[in-house]
Design an enzyme around this catalytic site. Structure first.
Site, PDB file in Angstrom:
ATOM      1  N   HIS A 283      24.883  35.873  30.771  1.00  0.00           N
ATOM      2  CA  HIS A 283      24.662  35.660  32.082  1.00  0.00           C
ATOM      3  C   HIS A 283      23.534  34.950  32.734  1.00  0.00           C
ATOM      4  O   HIS A 283      22.517  35.258  32.148  1.00  0.00           O
ATOM      5  CB  HIS A 283      24.804  37.025  33.003  1.00  0.00           C
ATOM      6  CG  HIS A 283      24.968  36.848  34.265  1.00  0.00           C
ATOM      7  ND1 HIS A 283      24.382  36.822  35.329  1.00  0.00           N
ATOM      8  CD2 HIS A 283      26.360  37.000  35.087  1.00  0.00           C
ATOM      9  CE1 HIS A 283      25.043  36.595  36.611  1.00  0.00           C
ATOM     10  NE2 HIS A 283      26.249  36.521  36.291  1.00  0.00           N
TER      11      HIS A 283
ATOM     12  N   GLU B  30      33.246  39.921  32.861  1.00  0.00           N
ATOM     13  CA  GLU B  30      34.340  39.435  32.537  1.00  0.00           C
ATOM     14  C   GLU B  30      35.136  40.165  31.454  1.00  0.00           C
ATOM     15  O   GLU B  30      36.176  40.207  31.238  1.00  0.00           O
ATOM     16  CB  GLU B  30      34.262  38.080  32.278  1.00  0.00           C
ATOM     17  CG  GLU B  30      33.635  37.073  33.431  1.00  0.00           C
ATOM     18  CD  GLU B  30      34.616  36.812  34.456  1.00  0.00           C
ATOM     19  OE1 GLU B  30      35.472  37.836  34.907  1.00  0.00           O
ATOM     20  OE2 GLU B  30      34.645  35.823  35.117  1.00  0.00           O
TER      21      GLU B  30
HETATM   22  N1  ACO Z   1      28.066  33.055  23.404  1.00  0.00           N
HETATM   23  C1  ACO Z   1      27.190  32.541  22.476  1.00  0.00           C
HETATM   24  N2  ACO Z   1      26.071  31.904  22.806  1.00  0.00           N
HETATM   25  C2  ACO Z   1      25.780  32.050  24.242  1.00  0.00           C
HETATM   26  C3  ACO Z   1      26.262  32.632  25.152  1.00  0.00           C
HETATM   27  C4  ACO Z   1      27.761  33.065  24.597  1.00  0.00           C
HETATM   28  N3  ACO Z   1      28.565  33.811  25.557  1.00  0.00           N
HETATM   29  N4  ACO Z   1      25.967  32.572  26.162  1.00  0.00           N
HETATM   30  C5  ACO Z   1      24.876  31.553  26.208  1.00  0.00           C
HETATM   31  N5  ACO Z   1      24.675  31.720  24.808  1.00  0.00           N
HETATM   32  C6  ACO Z   1      23.371  30.675  24.227  1.00  0.00           C
HETATM   33  C7  ACO Z   1      23.400  29.257  24.751  1.00  0.00           C
HETATM   34  O1  ACO Z   1      24.425  28.674  23.664  1.00  0.00           O
HETATM   35  C8  ACO Z   1      22.140  28.926  24.520  1.00  0.00           C
HETATM   36  O2  ACO Z   1      21.642  28.867  23.242  1.00  0.00           O
HETATM   37  P1  ACO Z   1      20.313  28.113  22.844  1.00  0.00           P
HETATM   38  O3  ACO Z   1      19.302  28.455  23.412  1.00  0.00           O
HETATM   39  O4  ACO Z   1      20.424  28.045  21.390  1.00  0.00           O
HETATM   40  O5  ACO Z   1      20.756  26.515  23.351  1.00  0.00           O
HETATM   41  C9  ACO Z   1      21.636  30.380  25.037  1.00  0.00           C
HETATM   42  O6  ACO Z   1      22.318  31.353  24.862  1.00  0.00           O
HETATM   43  C10 ACO Z   1      21.134  30.194  26.575  1.00  0.00           C
HETATM   44  O7  ACO Z   1      22.300  29.849  27.087  1.00  0.00           O
HETATM   45  P2  ACO Z   1      22.228  28.895  28.700  1.00  0.00           P
HETATM   46  O8  ACO Z   1      23.505  27.976  28.456  1.00  0.00           O
HETATM   47  O9  ACO Z   1      20.785  28.490  28.835  1.00  0.00           O
HETATM   48  O10 ACO Z   1      22.644  30.204  29.417  1.00  0.00           O
HETATM   49  P3  ACO Z   1      23.256  30.061  31.069  1.00  0.00           P
HETATM   50  O11 ACO Z   1      22.305  30.726  32.059  1.00  0.00           O
HETATM   51  O12 ACO Z   1      23.201  28.499  31.519  1.00  0.00           O
HETATM   52  O13 ACO Z   1      24.699  30.266  30.843  1.00  0.00           O
HETATM   53  C11 ACO Z   1      26.611  31.548  31.059  1.00  0.00           C
HETATM   54  C12 ACO Z   1      25.340  31.395  31.357  1.00  0.00           C
HETATM   55  C13 ACO Z   1      27.502  30.122  31.592  1.00  0.00           C
HETATM   56  C14 ACO Z   1      27.487  32.742  31.649  1.00  0.00           C
HETATM   57  C15 ACO Z   1      26.840  31.804  29.338  1.00  0.00           C
HETATM   58  O14 ACO Z   1      26.128  33.000  29.058  1.00  0.00           O
HETATM   59  C16 ACO Z   1      28.240  31.557  29.106  1.00  0.00           C
HETATM   60  O15 ACO Z   1      28.644  30.494  28.620  1.00  0.00           O
HETATM   61  N6  ACO Z   1      29.010  32.847  28.820  1.00  0.00           N
HETATM   62  C17 ACO Z   1      30.299  32.740  28.231  1.00  0.00           C
HETATM   63  C18 ACO Z   1      31.209  32.315  29.576  1.00  0.00           C
HETATM   64  C19 ACO Z   1      31.244  33.716  30.373  1.00  0.00           C
HETATM   65  O16 ACO Z   1      31.346  34.865  29.992  1.00  0.00           O
HETATM   66  N7  ACO Z   1      31.195  33.569  31.686  1.00  0.00           N
HETATM   67  C20 ACO Z   1      31.390  34.386  33.073  1.00  0.00           C
HETATM   68  C21 ACO Z   1      29.997  34.729  33.425  1.00  0.00           C
HETATM   69  S1  ACO Z   1      30.050  36.035  34.628  1.00  0.00           S
HETATM   70  C22 ACO Z   1      30.668  35.289  36.079  1.00  0.00           C
HETATM   71  O17 ACO Z   1      30.380  34.022  36.485  1.00  0.00           O
HETATM   72  C23 ACO Z   1      31.523  36.058  36.946  1.00  0.00           C
END
Ligand code: ACO
Length: 376
Positions: free
Chosen positions: A259, A317
């Site tokens: 998140h 989610e």
């Molecule tokens: N699975 C695997 N790796 C992940 C995940 C995940 N669910 N979420 C983040 N990461 C990793 C990224 O690849 C990144 O890795 P890196 O540092 O090696 O490049 C690191 O963790 C940081 O991730 P960011 O992309 O900077 O995190 P951001 O704050 O942009 O993303 C998000 C938040 C979009 C929710 C992300 O965690 C994600 O894609 N989750 C899966 C989708 C999801 O569950 N969405 C629902 C969110 S809740 C809502 O909106 C109601």
């Protein structure tokens, strides 16, 4: 000028609607901790709380429910558009987005952008959203749309459309808990989209249409369907580790984890995990719930192994998927059911933005070429 990718940590609005504390793992809705509100309030009470700033008295709630139920009927053109969308087998989020765009057709004051006119529109949008999604689902199954049953609550009406029979009170309670849980969540991407559109003094229908489009994406509201599909594909506890490792090694994201704001467990996940547990206990089959808990534990362990220090925790989610599955909904519907709940927050933010508006207009940092000359 500094560029902040994804506007991370930028504060772009003041709000009285909800407060998200990502370090403490707390969500406050108009002053109330989510853990107290979600299991107790109905969605209608939560709408009053957001739109009017306080919970209604019993008499106020009854009048409010009557007003809401009077606004459920859909314009004929909306029904026609939904039929066309169903023939093309469009996802429910696309149908909802298109349907909201048709609503000005029966709005005699569509050009009136006053707060008063928009308060009525907020009521109408919340009243109609379950009718749009519920009847669209019926059309996708080749069934006839059904009318409103004025004695039913918003959650009851939606379940009646989906299941075609009197709603099960336990399902209705779980859906209320879910919609209250997701009704508002600070300046999330779709709410921000709604506020940006409102800030140009555009209309509420445009703002909500934009918000629906933003929620649809898999990084925002599109995650619960894939999260449930993942649990089903895993199938057994023994399969969780190899399955999840394969995904992470391929660089894929695990849906339902991570998140932007929460660096600890999303408090909404706990509230919904409890609601899911109640549902699955009652059905007498806890196997899917137990499997999901096992998948969650394994996912958290592997996320720490593959992405150390990123603090990736369970988000709303993951358990949304279980609750919605538990009340008999299918995964292609999940994002649209989320949108119905979030309609309360979106419309409240539109009203809040309008009441104290300033155009939202950030800047960009130019990184393209300079010094080019036109060659004739
Ligand atoms: N699975 C695997 N790796 C992940 C995940 C995940 N669910 N979420 C983040 N990461 C990793 C990224 O690849 C990144 O890795 P890196 O540092 O090696 O490049 C690191 O963790 C940081 O991730 P960011 O992309 O900077 O995190 P951001 O704050 O942009 O993303 C998000 C938040 C979009 C929710 C992300 O965690 C994600 O894609 N989750 C899966 C989708 C999801 O569950 N969405 C629902 C969110 S809740 C809502 O909106 C109601």
């Amino acid at each position: 000028m500094t560029t902040v990718a994804g506007l991370e940590n930028a504060v772009a609005a003041q709000t009285r609607l909800s407060h998200v504390d990502g370090q403490a793992g707390e969500l406050i809705i108009a002053g109330y901790p989510l853990e107290e509100l979600a299991p107790n309030a109905t969605y209608e009470q939560a709408l009053c709380l957001l739109w009017q700033g306080q919970l209604p008295s019993r008499a106020e709630l009854e009048a409010f429910q009557r007003a809401l139920r009077r606004e459920r009927a859909l314009p004929a053109v909306t029904g026609y558009i939904l039929q066309q969308a169903a023939q093309a087998k469009l996802p429910p989020m696309d149908a909802l987005r298109m349907a909201v765009s048709t609503l000005p057709v029966t709005d005699p004051n569509a050009q009136d952008n006053s707060l008063e006119a928009n308060r009525l529109r907020a009521l109408q949008l919340a009243a109609k959203a379950p009718m749009i999604v519920g009847n669209y689902w019926r059309m996708l199954q080749g069934k006839e749309p059904l009318d409103s049953k004025p004695e039913l609550s918003q959650a009851g009406q939606f379940l009646y459309l989906i299941h075609g029979k009197q709603p099960d009170p336990a399902f209705e309670k779980a859906l209320n808990a879910y919609w209250v849980t997701v009704i508002d969540h600070g300046l999330n991407a779709s709410t921000f989209a709604a506020r940006v559109i409102t800030s140009t003094l555009s209309d509420m229908y445009s703002a909500i249409t934009g918000a629906i489009g933003a929620l649809k994406g898999p990084l925002h509201g599109g995650a619960p369907g894939p999260a449930l599909d993942m649990v089903f594909e895993i199938g057994t506890l023994e399969n969780a580790e190899p399955y999840l490792r394969k995904k992470l090694e391929a660089g894929e994201r695990l849906m339902g984890f991570g998140h932007r704001v929460y660096k600890v467990r999303d408090p909404r996940a706990d509230v919904l995990a409890q609601a899911a547990q109640r549902l699955f206990d009652r059905a007498g089959d806890r196997s899917l719930y137990q499997l999901a808990l096992g998948v969650e534990q394994m996912a958290l362990r592997l996320l720490e192994e593959y992405k150390p220090g990123r603090s990736l925790q369970t988000n709303v989610e993951f358990f949304t998927a279980l609750v919605l599955h538990g009340i008999g909904l299918e995964s292609p519907l999940f994002s649209a059911v989320f949108a119905i709940g979030r309609m309360g927050g979106w419309t409240a933010h539109v009203l809040e933005q309008l009441a104290n508006n300033r155009l939202i207009r950030p800047q960009s940092q130019y990184v393209g070429p300079l010094g080019r000359r036109w060659q004739s």
